[in-house]
Design a protein around this motif. Structure first.
Motif, short mmCIF file in Angstrom:
data_model
loop_
_atom_site.label_atom_id
_atom_site.label_comp_id
_atom_site.label_asym_id
_atom_site.label_seq_id
_atom_site.Cartn_x
_atom_site.Cartn_y
_atom_site.Cartn_z
N ALA A 1 4.79 -3.92 61.48
CA ALA A 1 3.34 -3.79 61.28
C ALA A 1 2.92 -2.34 61.26
O ALA A 1 2.01 -1.96 60.52
N GLY A 2 3.57 -1.52 62.04
CA GLY A 2 3.22 -0.11 62.09
C GLY A 2 3.79 0.72 60.97
O GLY A 2 3.33 1.82 60.71
N ALA A 3 4.79 0.20 60.27
CA ALA A 3 5.48 1.02 59.27
C ALA A 3 5.45 0.45 57.86
O ALA A 3 5.90 1.11 56.93
N ALA A 4 4.91 -0.72 57.65
CA ALA A 4 4.93 -1.35 56.33
C ALA A 4 4.14 -0.55 55.31
O ALA A 4 3.13 0.05 55.63
N THR A 5 4.60 -0.56 54.08
CA THR A 5 3.94 0.15 52.99
C THR A 5 2.65 -0.54 52.59
O THR A 5 1.66 0.09 52.30
N TYR A 6 2.66 -1.87 52.56
CA TYR A 6 1.50 -2.64 52.14
C TYR A 6 0.80 -3.22 53.35
O TYR A 6 1.45 -3.73 54.26
N ARG A 7 -0.51 -3.18 53.36
CA ARG A 7 -1.27 -3.68 54.51
C ARG A 7 -1.11 -5.17 54.68
O ARG A 7 -1.13 -5.91 53.71
N SER A 8 -1.01 -5.58 55.90
CA SER A 8 -0.93 -6.99 56.23
C SER A 8 -2.19 -7.70 55.78
O SER A 8 -3.29 -7.23 56.02
#
Length: 140
Positions: free
Chosen positions: A122-129
């Motif tokens: 969640a802290g590092a993903a490229t696309y927002r949750s």
């Protein structure tokens, strides 16, 4: 589903159930089936944040031994993707943590490891949750 079962059989997977976290999205045949009804913009999302050869979950599993033993990051990312990918003409609802837990933990595994994987992703993903498309890219 036939592509998923065939891929799992070829890999010798002996899991008691086919759970979302175990769907081999890294297999080209499976990925093709899963994306055949989605816009092309979903391919880079899958390759970077779900299950590509240089994806964030794969790298994180390699960096953190406790996560890598169970492929925790890949399994969490697969579960989130399968639980939140859009359906034709349906609103994007996302998936909550309880449903993610149901889709990733096998008997005998510690749910805490997958919680750690979820927090790291969640802290590092490229696309927002929850946004679900490339236009929602975070600024880097």
């Amino acid at each position: 589903m036939a592509s998923v079962i065939h891929s799992l059989w070829e890999r010798g997977d002996r899991s008691p159930l086919i759970m979302p976290s175990l769907v081999p999205i890294d297999d080209a045949r499976v990925r093709s089936e899963l994306t055949s009804y989605l816009p092309d913009r979903w391919v880079p999302i899958i390759e970077s944040d779900v299950d590509g050869p240089h994806s964030l979950p794969l790298r994180m599993d390699g960096e953190y031994g406790n996560l890598g033993k169970l492929n925790a990051c890949r399994r969490v990312a697969r579960t989130i993707y399968l639980g939140s990918a859009p359906l034709k003409d349906a609103a994007r609802k996302g998936v909550d943590d309880r449903r993610v837990k149901l889709g990733r933990v096998l008997p005998g595994e510690s749910p805490a490891i997958f919680g750690d994987a979820l927090r790291r992703l969640a802290g590092a993903a490229t696309y927002r949750s929850g946004k679900g498309d490339p236009e929602s890219r975070r600024d880097r």
